[in-house]
Design an enzyme around this catalytic site. Structure first.
Site, mmCIF file in Angstrom:
data_model
loop_
_atom_site.group_PDB
_atom_site.id
_atom_site.type_symbol
_atom_site.label_atom_id
_atom_site.label_comp_id
_atom_site.label_asym_id
_atom_site.label_seq_id
_atom_site.Cartn_x
_atom_site.Cartn_y
_atom_site.Cartn_z
ATOM 1 N N ASP A 184 69.085 28.569 24.581
ATOM 2 C CA ASP A 184 69.273 28.397 26.017
ATOM 3 C C ASP A 184 70.064 29.559 26.612
ATOM 4 O O ASP A 184 70.776 30.281 25.915
ATOM 5 C CB ASP A 184 70.003 27.073 26.277
ATOM 6 C CG ASP A 184 69.648 26.466 27.620
ATOM 7 O OD1 ASP A 184 69.185 27.207 28.509
ATOM 8 O OD2 ASP A 184 69.840 25.249 27.788
ATOM 9 N N ASP A 208 65.445 25.686 34.797
ATOM 10 C CA ASP A 208 65.957 24.428 35.361
ATOM 11 C C ASP A 208 65.400 24.218 36.766
ATOM 12 O O ASP A 208 66.101 24.390 37.764
ATOM 13 C CB ASP A 208 67.487 24.462 35.389
ATOM 14 C CG ASP A 208 68.072 24.631 33.988
ATOM 15 O OD1 ASP A 208 67.358 24.360 33.002
ATOM 16 O OD2 ASP A 208 69.234 25.042 33.881
ATOM 17 N N GLU A 223 69.385 34.660 29.687
ATOM 18 C CA GLU A 223 69.331 35.721 30.704
ATOM 19 C C GLU A 223 70.451 36.752 30.504
ATOM 20 O O GLU A 223 70.148 37.942 30.649
ATOM 21 C CB GLU A 223 69.450 35.124 32.112
ATOM 22 C CG GLU A 223 68.413 34.096 32.455
ATOM 23 C CD GLU A 223 68.744 32.714 31.924
ATOM 24 O OE1 GLU A 223 69.935 32.419 31.706
ATOM 25 O OE2 GLU A 223 67.812 31.941 31.703
#
Length: 824
Positions: free
Chosen positions: A417, A490, A420
């Site tokens: 997760d 998300d 970025e």
């Protein structure tokens, strides 16, 4: 040979007289322009791949490329001079260089222009990159006015075509930034700069620019004018895709979050009791405990280790949870028991691991001493957590050293997760922080690639018995070689967002990365009060769920306090429950088809989610659609992206707009691409292509059309992917054209396929003679099915659909690996 040397010597002399030079090299040529002075190289990596580098310095700067792993192969190039221009032809394309200006033009073997640089389109503006001299660098191209282009990663614009867009290329949650575009003409352009960049398309030019660079560096890809050809070039340049295990192609249950082993295993128990097929279940964050202990990669949350009465352990209780709460005596005493239970019940477990660490963790302390933390604010807010530096090899080694604890527990997959990574309250100075490879600004978008590289390479070094599977939130070109897929981040639960995800995923797969998915139902459910019993949300969820059946990964997920297990939507006989169970069962029915698509991805550089430009490039209506695509080369999918039977009213409450949703039927518009006939999957009725139609769409189906000539191998009814052998498959033939399909099989979860341990069986349908030819099986592997039956059915109106096992097949044949011909 002597004549060629004399020609090139004369050419160099001629061009030098005008203040510019050209010198032939083994892979293309070097050049220098006169005014302004610009040096550059044309480098053929293959007949279909050429690299163009331009730089203001005397020598080509040293430069690391993260995606590119190919080295130039020997290419036969023919040269031709015409004044100031030199043409270099490889057989697949011609590259024409104007040595006076440095402008490059690309043409196909028929002499048709594919792409051209803009005159004076390469620009350098001096700047400082922390402690080194650098440039802001850009390259501009001229496209045809109506030319459609795609790619650029995963965008949330809702559009397939990227013309007339200005896009800031800096990875963030829900936006994956890849400086690559591809054209309807069948070429691709990769701008090889991993730093923070911009893409711009206006009526005057199409350009890439990067905040930091030492040169203009891009690759032009063209093979045969098709998107399959371009993607084959991408995989040649950046690495072949890896096989995912069969189990990952089943259904996944996930939410944020299961708070104990009892809760997670209880959900698995419920699915098994209700006979809802399931293969994957997910442990999301905070199994490690509180925010200060973020991503410890250990089960330290006292609820997971049976220490709710231990005051020392309670310090790790997740933020916001009640320390005084008491729970029933736990069924599972340890996470090891949880993992074992999941496996005993024929399921697999994926666990959340992040690219950042909280200050209480051992990893944080070690990385800090190594100067391998990027000290800006990341998730969770105000926790003191920081991302690590994946560009530092020692830091990647450390990451695996701690992760190996979970690997030894037999965790099956990694949810990597925030790759970025998350960047909260960003400051300009944050991008000047130094990584092992330079400023964060200069390498930013390659973060997810190097992070997933570290996990993949370390796990492969341990064992080849279990395939690496990583679901990562961000991505970059070349990610397919590291056993990774991305999801769309998300996203919010809404109809508009649902529709946006379709072109987001399709443009991502056009970047050559074949595996992608989205949170079924959306992540944030606040537009429906986080209530899965809200009837308006239920319709959205069901439609998203149906679309999920036709993604590479079918994964149900949501954010707390929303809950999304199927039994929470009702019981058998309730439309929201029945529709979800029905589509999961269809997913498992399609497994032989889906796994064969996975095999084609690896063996033939295939693509599972295929934008219509891949198969219908000459149909202008088709290539501009942003809500339909092909799943493989056979199934046209049109997700339903607007409510038909419910609506939201005040305070986000949902109401029905029909008396009985289970009995309602409203039309959905579908475009059927021209050039073929289409067969309705649910009715077997044939419809001519090249037209818009209205398809009646009850809540439990979505429009699905099978291309005429398709051959679908379909499996038995199962509760998990390997419950039954594929020894009695249905082979469903959709008439109206000739067709073929290759059934791929291997051992389902190891890397022996890399050693050639897999088999293929080709099926060919001759429509005129109504003859199916089953070819000799190619290849073999241990425990391969050497004898099997195929139940063959010609799909026609009046017969049952292929949704369930055929009650009465037209013919049944026994197959032992030798060629068979079957007349229908």
């Amino acid at each position: 040979m002597r004549k060629e040397i004399l020609f090139l010597t004369a050419l160099a002399s001629c061009l030098s007289s005008f203040g510019q030079t050209f010198e032939k090299t083994a892979q293309g040529g070097k050049f220098q322009t006169a005014q302004p002075t610009l040096n550059g190289e044309v480098i053929f990596y293959s007949p279909s791949i050429v690299r163009i580098v331009k730089y203001p310095s005397a020598e080509m700067p040293e430069k690391k490329s993260y995606p590119i792993i190919k080295t130039p192969e020997k290419v036969e190039i023919s040269y031709k001079q015409n004044g100031n221009t030199v043409s270099m032809t490889s057989g697949k394309m011609t590259v024409t260089l104007d040595v006076a200006t440095g402008k490059v033009t690309y043409t196909d073997p028929q002499g048709e222009t594919l792409l051209k640089e803009k005159v004076e389109g390469t620009n350098f503006i001096p700047r400082k990159d922390v402690n080194r001299d650098a440039y802001t660098v850009s390259q501009a191209f001229s496209l045809e006015p109506e030319e459609a282009i795609y790619g650029l990663g995963q965008r949330q614009s809702g559009a397939m075509n990227h013309r007339n867009q200005q896009i800031h290329l800096s990875n963030g949650n829900t936006n994956i930034c890849i400086p690559y575009f591809t054209s309807e003409k069948g070429y691709g352009v990769y701008w090889d700069n991993p730093g923070i960049s911009d893409f711009s398309d206006t009526p005057y030019e199409t350009s890439f620019s990067s905040q930091v660079g030492l040169c203009s560096d891009y690759y032009f890809l063209y093979k045969d004018g098709t998107q399959d050809g371009v993607i084959a070039c991408i995989r040649d340049l950046t690495g072949k895709a890896t096989m995912f295990p069969l189990w990952t192609m089943g259904y996944w249950q996930c939410r944020e979050r299961y708070k104990s082993p009892d809760e997670l295993c209880g959900v698995l128990d419920k699915y098994r009791k209700l006979q809802i097929p399931l293969d994957g279940i997910v442990q999301d964050w905070q199994y490690w405990g509180c925010d200060s202990n973020w991503n410890a990669m250990k089960f330290m949350n006292p609820r997971y280790i049976n220490k709710m009465d231990d005051k020392e352990a309670l310090r790790y209780l997740p933020n916001g949870e009640d320390k005084n709460a008491r729970y029933p005596k736990p069924r599972f005493k340890s996470p090891e028991e949880m993992v074992e239970y999941v496996h005993q019940h024929n399921a697999h477990l994926m666990i959340s691991v992040w690219a950042s660490f909280g200050p209480w963790t051992d990893q944080f302390k070690e990385l800090d001493k190594m100067d391998a933390l990027l000290k800006f604010e990341t998730w969770p807010p105000k926790s003191g957590a920081h991302p690590y530096d994946p560009f530092n090899k020692d830091a990647r080694d450390l990451y695996w050293r701690y992760l190996s604890h979970l690997h030894k527990m037999n965790i099956d997959a990694w949810w990597t997760d925030s790759t970025e990574p998350d960047h909260l309250n960003p400051k300009e100075s944050d991008f000047d922080l130094m990584t092992a490879d330079g400023s964060f600004r200069s390498v930013h978008n390659a973060f997810p690639l190097t992070h997933n590289q570290g996990i993949y390479e370390h796990q492969r070094a341990v064992s080849d018995e279990k395939r690496v599977f990583q679901m990562t939130r961000s991505g970059y070109l070349g990610q397919q070689r590291y056993g990774a897929l991305s999801w769309s981040g998300d996203v919010v639960s809404s109809w508009d967002v649902l529709r946006q995800q379709i072109p987001a995923g399709l443009n991502y797969t056009l970047c050559g990365i074949p595996f992608w998915n989205t949170d079924i139902g959306g992540f944030f459910g606040w537009e429906y009060n986080n209530d899965c019993t809200n009837v308006a949300y239920q319709e959205l969820h069901v439609r998203w769920f149906q679309w999920g059946c036709f993604m590479p990964l079918m994964r149900n997920h949501c954010s707390s306090p929303m809950m999304n297990e199927i039994d929470l939507f009702g019981k058998e006989g309730d439309w929201a429950y029945d529709a979800q169970k029905r589509i999961i069962e269809l997913r498992y029915r399609l497994l032989p088809y889906i796994y064969s698509l996975d095999g084609a991805v690896v063996q033939e550089d295939g693509t599972m989610m295929r934008p219509l430009v891949m198969d219908f490039a000459h149909d202008r209506k088709a290539i501009l659609l942003d809500d339909e695509y092909m799943f493989g080369k056979n199934i046209l999918v049109c997700p339903v992206t607007e409510p038909l039977y419910t609506k939201k009213v005040e305070k986000n409450k949902g109401v029905t707009t029909v008396p009985d949703i289970a009995k309602a039927s409203a039309p959905v518009e579908v475009y059927l691409p021209k050039g073929t006939k289409w067969i309705d999957f649910w009715t077997n009725e044939t419809v001519e292509g090249g037209q818009h139609i209205k398809r009646e769409c009850p809540v439990d189906i979505l429009p699905l059309y099978i291309k005429a000539g398709s051959i679908l191998p379909l499996g038995p009814k199962v509760q998990y992917t390997t419950e039954k052998k594929w020894d009695n498959l249905d082979i469903c033939i959709y008439p109206g054209a000739n067709g073929e399909f290759v059934l791929y099989e291997d051992e389902f979860d190891n890397y022996n396929y890399e050693k050639g341990m897999f088999s293929t069986i080709k099926f060919n349908w001759d429509d005129a003679s109504r003859t199916l030819t089953i070819s000799d099986r190619k290849g073999e592997f241990p425990k391969m099915l050497k004898r099997r039956s195929f139940r063959i059915t010609l799909m026609q109106p009046g017969k049952q659909s292929a949704e369930t096992v055929m009650v009465s097949a037209d013919k049944k044949v026994n197959y032992s690996g030798k060629k068979l011909t079957v007349k229908l």
